[in-house]
Design a protein around this motif. Structure first.
Motif: not given
Ligand code: GLN
Length: 280
Positions: A143-154
């Motif tokens: 889930e921590e990785a997904l937070e990083v990925a979502r922030a990058n996409a945004r």
């Protein structure tokens, strides 16, 4: 006063002394980040004075890097395929050689793509930025990785659907088929001595190792992918330089055709792909 040129020299010397084998490039990146200058700016302004704040930022970053923290974690970003990606110790640092995986993915048309074990989102965001019309998904177990990925996409304004999943096992993927599945999975052998070197000790172990021969996750992905690919759809996997032959065997056994391996710039086998047969 300390000029930019002097700060650069000092930083480089400190990093060399600490054992970095990329001291020159790393020092440039530290000074650029501390001053906000680009490559050309460093040359034009080399006799200018470093501001106190910039000097403090550069010293802080140099000290952390000299302690052995990978530079991407110290600075909080890494450039990949022309994109600036935020990274934290929750994600693998994107590697230059993974650009081969992106180039291979972009070498044939597709309308839908899914990236397995996305980490920082590097691979799927590079794909989406190059093929804005493609519909893109990506998963990670962390889930921590997904937070990083979502922030990058945004931050990059790129639309990708992120799913928490162990490979393709999440219910969210049930019944879904893609034209393209890509992954840079963990593929290092559990006892590999490299795990004690370079940036690897600081990176998430779950992103690096995969069983005794390093191939557990590649076998799992090869087994799951066929029921999530359209006819003619392709699976692309990054792997270790000495795993090409075994990965080709795994893909053929899982029913893939047109199995082939692309090499990196140093001529080492790096990305193996296979296609789902067109006819039943
Ligand atoms: N290519 C990385 C390395 O050896 C490993 C990345 C991975 O396991 N997917 O440094």
């Amino acid at each position: 006063m300390t000029t930019i040129a002097a700060a650069l020299r000092e930083c480089r010397a400190a990093l060399s002394k600490a054992g970095s084998d990329e001291a020159r490039a790393e020092a440039r990146l530290i000074i650029m980040t501390a001053t906000g200058l680009d490559e050309a700016g460093l040359i034009v302004h080399d006799c200018d004075e470093m501001s106190k704040d910039a000097l403090a930022r550069a010293k802080d970053a140099t000290g952390k890097r000299a302690e052995g923290i990978p530079l991407a974690y110290v600075l909080g970003f890494r450039d990949f395929f022309g994109l600036r990606l935020a990274v934290s110790p929750a994600v693998l640092i994107p590697r230059n050689e993974t650009e081969i995986l992106v180039e291979q993915a972009l070498s044939a048309p597709f309308a839908t793509a899914c990236d397995l074990g996305t980490g920082s989102g590097a691979v799927i965001l590079a794909i989406k930025s190059s093929r804005p019309k493609a519909q893109c998904w990506a998963c990670d177990l962390s889930e921590e990785a997904l937070e990083v990925a979502r922030a990058n996409a945004r931050a990059l304004g790129l639309e990708v659907s992120f799913v928490r999943s162990s490979w393709l096992l999440s219910d969210e993927f049930s019944g879904m088929r893609f034209d393209l599945i890509v992954s840079n999975p963990p593929y290092i052998e559990e006892g590999d001595p490299h795990l004690a070197r370079t940036s690897l000790p600081c990176e998430p172990r779950m992103a690096l190792t995969s069983g005794r021969d390093g191939l557990d996750d590649i076998r799992a992905i090869a087994a799951q992918a066929p029921s999530h690919l359209n006819k003619g759809g392709r699976l692309l996997l990054e792997h270790g330089f000495d795993q090409g032959e075994r990965v080709r065997g795994i893909l053929r056994k899982a029913g893939f055709s047109d199995v082939r391996t692309a090499r990196d710039l140093e001529g080492r086998e790096r990305v193996t792909s296979g296609a789902m047969p067109q006819a039943d």
